[in-house]
Design an enzyme around this catalytic site. Structure first.
Site, PDB file in Angstrom:
ATOM      1  N   GLU A  27    -125.589 -24.815  16.378  1.00  0.00           N
ATOM      2  CA  GLU A  27    -125.817 -26.028  15.928  1.00  0.00           C
ATOM      3  C   GLU A  27    -125.078 -27.275  16.507  1.00  0.00           C
ATOM      4  O   GLU A  27    -123.780 -26.802  16.542  1.00  0.00           O
ATOM      5  CB  GLU A  27    -125.717 -26.020  14.388  1.00  0.00           C
ATOM      6  CG  GLU A  27    -126.632 -26.940  13.728  1.00  0.00           C
ATOM      7  CD  GLU A  27    -128.325 -26.416  13.693  1.00  0.00           C
ATOM      8  OE1 GLU A  27    -128.738 -26.860  14.900  1.00  0.00           O
ATOM      9  OE2 GLU A  27    -128.587 -25.549  13.083  1.00  0.00           O
ATOM     10  N   HIS A  28    -125.554 -28.214  16.820  1.00  0.00           N
ATOM     11  CA  HIS A  28    -125.107 -29.493  17.557  1.00  0.00           C
ATOM     12  C   HIS A  28    -124.340 -28.997  18.809  1.00  0.00           C
ATOM     13  O   HIS A  28    -123.287 -29.555  19.126  1.00  0.00           O
ATOM     14  CB  HIS A  28    -124.187 -30.290  16.536  1.00  0.00           C
ATOM     15  CG  HIS A  28    -124.794 -30.802  15.512  1.00  0.00           C
ATOM     16  ND1 HIS A  28    -125.485 -32.239  15.642  1.00  0.00           N
ATOM     17  CD2 HIS A  28    -125.245 -30.562  14.375  1.00  0.00           C
ATOM     18  CE1 HIS A  28    -126.022 -32.650  14.826  1.00  0.00           C
ATOM     19  NE2 HIS A  28    -126.041 -31.852  13.713  1.00  0.00           N
ATOM     20  N   SER A  61    -153.908 -39.105  10.583  1.00  0.00           N
ATOM     21  CA  SER A  61    -153.045 -38.151   9.707  1.00  0.00           C
ATOM     22  C   SER A  61    -153.646 -37.888   8.409  1.00  0.00           C
ATOM     23  O   SER A  61    -153.717 -38.686   7.346  1.00  0.00           O
ATOM     24  CB  SER A  61    -151.625 -38.582  10.177  1.00  0.00           C
ATOM     25  OG  SER A  61    -150.812 -37.801   9.124  1.00  0.00           O
ATOM     26  N   GLY A 117    -136.057 -31.074   8.674  1.00  0.00           N
ATOM     27  CA  GLY A 117    -135.166 -30.377   9.668  1.00  0.00           C
ATOM     28  C   GLY A 117    -135.683 -29.004  10.574  1.00  0.00           C
ATOM     29  O   GLY A 117    -135.186 -28.352  10.976  1.00  0.00           O
ATOM     30  N   LEU A 118    -137.132 -29.110  10.337  1.00  0.00           N
ATOM     31  CA  LEU A 118    -137.778 -27.959  10.826  1.00  0.00           C
ATOM     32  C   LEU A 118    -138.727 -28.453  12.172  1.00  0.00           C
ATOM     33  O   LEU A 118    -139.451 -27.620  12.579  1.00  0.00           O
ATOM     34  CB  LEU A 118    -138.859 -27.353   9.913  1.00  0.00           C
ATOM     35  CG  LEU A 118    -138.260 -26.788   8.683  1.00  0.00           C
ATOM     36  CD1 LEU A 118    -139.071 -26.381   7.810  1.00  0.00           C
ATOM     37  CD2 LEU A 118    -137.075 -25.730   8.975  1.00  0.00           C
ATOM     38  N   SER A 120    -140.689 -31.059  12.741  1.00  0.00           N
ATOM     39  CA  SER A 120    -141.904 -31.509  12.746  1.00  0.00           C
ATOM     40  C   SER A 120    -142.319 -32.349  13.992  1.00  0.00           C
ATOM     41  O   SER A 120    -143.378 -32.585  14.283  1.00  0.00           O
ATOM     42  CB  SER A 120    -142.429 -31.886  11.521  1.00  0.00           C
ATOM     43  OG  SER A 120    -141.598 -33.032  11.005  1.00  0.00           O
ATOM     44  N   SER A 121    -141.401 -33.303  14.072  1.00  0.00           N
ATOM     45  CA  SER A 121    -141.557 -34.191  15.245  1.00  0.00           C
ATOM     46  C   SER A 121    -141.758 -33.392  16.769  1.00  0.00           C
ATOM     47  O   SER A 121    -142.518 -33.862  17.479  1.00  0.00           O
ATOM     48  CB  SER A 121    -140.275 -35.322  15.483  1.00  0.00           C
ATOM     49  OG  SER A 121    -139.071 -34.853  15.126  1.00  0.00           O
ATOM     50  N   ASP A 165    -135.284 -28.503  20.324  1.00  0.00           N
ATOM     51  CA  ASP A 165    -136.354 -28.508  19.489  1.00  0.00           C
ATOM     52  C   ASP A 165    -137.580 -28.318  20.444  1.00  0.00           C
ATOM     53  O   ASP A 165    -138.384 -27.354  20.151  1.00  0.00           O
ATOM     54  CB  ASP A 165    -136.429 -29.896  18.581  1.00  0.00           C
ATOM     55  CG  ASP A 165    -135.335 -29.890  17.790  1.00  0.00           C
ATOM     56  OD1 ASP A 165    -134.482 -28.907  17.680  1.00  0.00           O
ATOM     57  OD2 ASP A 165    -134.991 -30.788  17.225  1.00  0.00           O
ATOM     58  N   TYR A 215    -126.066 -39.096  13.801  1.00  0.00           N
ATOM     59  CA  TYR A 215    -126.504 -38.169  15.002  1.00  0.00           C
ATOM     60  C   TYR A 215    -126.137 -38.742  16.225  1.00  0.00           C
ATOM     61  O   TYR A 215    -125.268 -38.039  16.944  1.00  0.00           O
ATOM     62  CB  TYR A 215    -127.840 -37.824  15.121  1.00  0.00           C
ATOM     63  CG  TYR A 215    -128.475 -36.664  16.061  1.00  0.00           C
ATOM     64  CD1 TYR A 215    -128.385 -35.420  16.110  1.00  0.00           C
ATOM     65  CD2 TYR A 215    -128.634 -37.026  17.374  1.00  0.00           C
ATOM     66  CE1 TYR A 215    -128.679 -34.448  16.710  1.00  0.00           C
ATOM     67  CE2 TYR A 215    -129.054 -36.284  18.338  1.00  0.00           C
ATOM     68  CZ  TYR A 215    -128.892 -34.858  18.048  1.00  0.00           C
ATOM     69  OH  TYR A 215    -129.276 -33.991  19.026  1.00  0.00           O
TER      70      TYR A 215
HETATM   71  C1  GLA Z   1    -131.566 -32.009  15.891  1.00  0.00           C
HETATM   72  C2  GLA Z   1    -131.794 -32.410  17.453  1.00  0.00           C
HETATM   73  C3  GLA Z   1    -131.582 -31.240  18.371  1.00  0.00           C
HETATM   74  C4  GLA Z   1    -130.199 -30.582  18.045  1.00  0.00           C
HETATM   75  C5  GLA Z   1    -130.063 -30.187  16.255  1.00  0.00           C
HETATM   76  C6  GLA Z   1    -128.627 -29.941  16.102  1.00  0.00           C
HETATM   77  O1  GLA Z   1    -132.452 -31.069  15.430  1.00  0.00           O
HETATM   78  O2  GLA Z   1    -133.089 -32.691  17.726  1.00  0.00           O
HETATM   79  O3  GLA Z   1    -131.516 -31.534  19.776  1.00  0.00           O
HETATM   80  O4  GLA Z   1    -129.228 -31.328  18.567  1.00  0.00           O
HETATM   81  O5  GLA Z   1    -130.444 -31.496  16.031  1.00  0.00           O
HETATM   82  O6  GLA Z   1    -128.487 -28.575  16.613  1.00  0.00           O
END
Ligand code: GLA
Length: 377
Positions: A27-28, A61, A117-118, A120-121, A165, A215
Site C-alpha cells: 500500500e502506498h 447514472s 476505497g474499492l 469505483s473511479s 488501480d 494523498y
Molecule cells: C489509491 C491510489 C493508488 C494507490 C493507493 C494506495 O488507491 O489510486 O494508486 O496509491 O491509493 O496504495
C-alpha cells in the site's frame, strides 16, 4: 480516423462491466515504483450503451440525478466536475489518440460502493475505455489502456494516483491476484482461489476522499525523501539502507520511508506465504502492514483501526488491514472459510457497539477484468 460500427453489438447496444479492486498488500508503494498485490473483486460498475445517430455522448447514472452531455465533435473540456469527470477524462484521452468517437447514450450503474476505497473511479474509467474500444472496433494494448485511464484521473479528477488501480482493473484475471512491479509494469499472476481461506471486505462507513490533499502530500514527502537519499525513487532504498543512511532524513520522512521499505518486504513475505498456504504468516504481514500505515504513514483513521483491533480477537481471522488509499473506506480480513459466518457476525456486533455504525460487508473472490455483453433484442 473514424470507426464505423463493426458489428451488431454496436448497432443494437451493449453493456460493459468493469470490476472494483482490493489491494491485498503493498500500500502506498505504487508511486514509489514499488510492488503491489491487488485483485479485482466481483463487484462492478456497468455501463449500458445505446448508439446515437449524432455526435453526442449522453451520460446518466443510477446514483446521480444529473445527465451530462459531451459533444464528441470537439475536445472535452477539463471543467467537468463530479462523477462525469472520469468518463470525460477517458474520452479526452481517446480523442488525443485521434479517435473520432461516434455518439452514444451511456447509463451507469454499480454494485460497487463509491468512496469505499474499492476503486469505483478506476472501474468507471476502465469501463468507459472499454465502451470506446467496442464503438471503435479496436482494442488498445492493456497497459496503454490502463495508463490512459490513470492520466484521465490525474487531469480530469485532479487525483495524482499511482498505476495500481487502473492496472488491477484492466489486467485482472479470475482466481488470481496480480503482483505488479510498478517500476517496469511487469505482472505476475498469483493464484488466490483456494477454498481454505476467504476474503471478507468490511466497509468502515467512513467515506474516503483522496482529493483533499493528503494523498498528494504523501507523494511529495516520498519524493522529498528520495531526493535527500540521492535516489530516483524509494524503490532504490532497502530496509538495511534506511538503517545505515536514514540519518540524513528528518523524522517525518524517515517514518514514511520506513513504511515503504517495510511494505516491500511484507509484500514479498505475503506472496511467499500464499505459495505455502501459510495463512498465519500471510495474516501477520497484513497486521504489520496496517500498523505501519497507521503509525508511520498516517493514512488510517479511528474507524479502520477499530476494525483491525476488533479482528485480532475473532477466531478464524488470520489477518486484517485497511485497503486502498486510506482515510476511510474498507478493511479486508483473511478468514478461515469454515469460520466466515461467525467472524462476520463478530465484526458486526463489535463494530456496532464501538462506533454505532452497522458495517456493510461482503465476501469476495478474485474476479476477471472488463467484460462486454451484447443486448439481445
Ligand atoms: C489509491 C491510489 C493508488 C494507490 C493507493 C494506495 O488507491 O489510486 O494508486 O496509491 O491509493 O496504495
Amino acid at each position: 480516423m473514424s470507426f464505423p460500427p463493426h458489428d451488431s453489438a454496436v448497432t443494437q447496444g451493449f453493456v460493459v462491466t468493469a470490476p472494483g479492486r482490493i489491494n491485498l498488500i503493498g500500500e502506498h508503494t505504487d508511486y514509489n515504483d514499488g510492488l503491489v498485490l491487488p485483485m479485482a473483486i466481483d463487484r462492478h460498475v456497468s455501463i449500458r450503451v445505446t448508439p446515437r445517430a449524432d455526435r453526442l455522448a449522453v451520460w446518466s447514472s443510477a446514483r446521480e440525478s444529473e445527465v451530462v452531455t459531451f459533444d464528441l465533435s470537439s475536445a472535452i473540456s477539463r471543467d467537468v466536475r463530479g462523477w462525469a469527470a472520469y468518463p470525460a477524462g477517458v474520452i479526452a484521452g481517446f480523442q488525443k489518440l485521434g479517435w473520432e468517437i461516434p455518439g452514444f447514450d451511456a447509463a451507469v450503474s454499480a454494485d460497487l460502493p463509491a468512496g469505499g476505497g474499492l476503486s469505483s473511479s478506476a472501474a468507471l474509467e476502465v469501463a468507459t475505455a472499454t465502451v470506446l474500444e467496442v464503438l471503435g472496433g479496436i482494442s488498445l494494448p492493456l497497459p496503454v489502456k490502463a495508463l490512459l485511464c490513470q492520466q484521465a484521473e490525474h487531469e480530469y479528477a485532479g487525483v495524482p494516483c499511482g498505476i495500481m488501480d487502473q492496472f488491477a482493473v484492466t489486467l485482472a484475471r479470475a482466481g488470481h491476484a496480480l503482483l505488479l512491479d510498478c517500476r517496469d509494469q511487469s505482472v505476475r499472476y498469483v493464484p488466490m482461489d483456494g477454498q481454505a481461506v476467504s476474503i471478507l471486505v468490511i466497509n468502515s462507513g467512513v467515506k474516503h476522499a483522496l482529493v483533499d490533499g493528503e494523498y498528494a502530500r504523501r507523494r511529495a514527502e516520498c519524493a522529498h525523501a528520495a531526493r535527500l537519499l540521492g535516489v530516483v525513487s524509494l524503490r532504490d532504498v532497502t530496509s538495511a539502507d534506511l538503517q545505515s543512511r536514514g540519518g540524513v532524513l528528518p523524522e517525518l520522512e524517515r517514518k514514511r520511508v520506513r513504511h515503504v521499505t517495510g511494505e516491500h518486504d511484507r509484500t514479498l513475505a505475503f506472496v511467499a506465504a500464499l505459495g505455502r498456504a501459510d495463512w498465519k504468516s500471510a495474516g501477520e504481514a497484513m497486521f504489520a502492514s496496517h500498523e505501519s500505515l497507521r503509525a508511520d504513514y498516517e493514512v488510517s483513521c479511528p474507524e479502520l483501526d477499530a476494525l483491525v483491533d476488533i479482528s485480532r480477537s475473532i477466531p478464524g481471522v488470520y489477518g486484517c488491514r485497511m485497503t486502498g488509499g486510506g482515510f476511510g473506506g474498507c478493511v479486508i480480513a483473511l478468514v478461515a472459510s469454515d469460520k466466515l459466518e461467525s467472524a462476520a457476525a463478530s465484526f458486526r456486533q463489535a463494530y456496532l457497539a464501538r462506533t454505532k455504525i452497522d458495517p456493510v460487508m461482503f465476501v469476495t473472490r478474485p474476479a476477471g477484468g472488463p467484460a462486454v455483453m451484447k443486448i439481445s433484442q
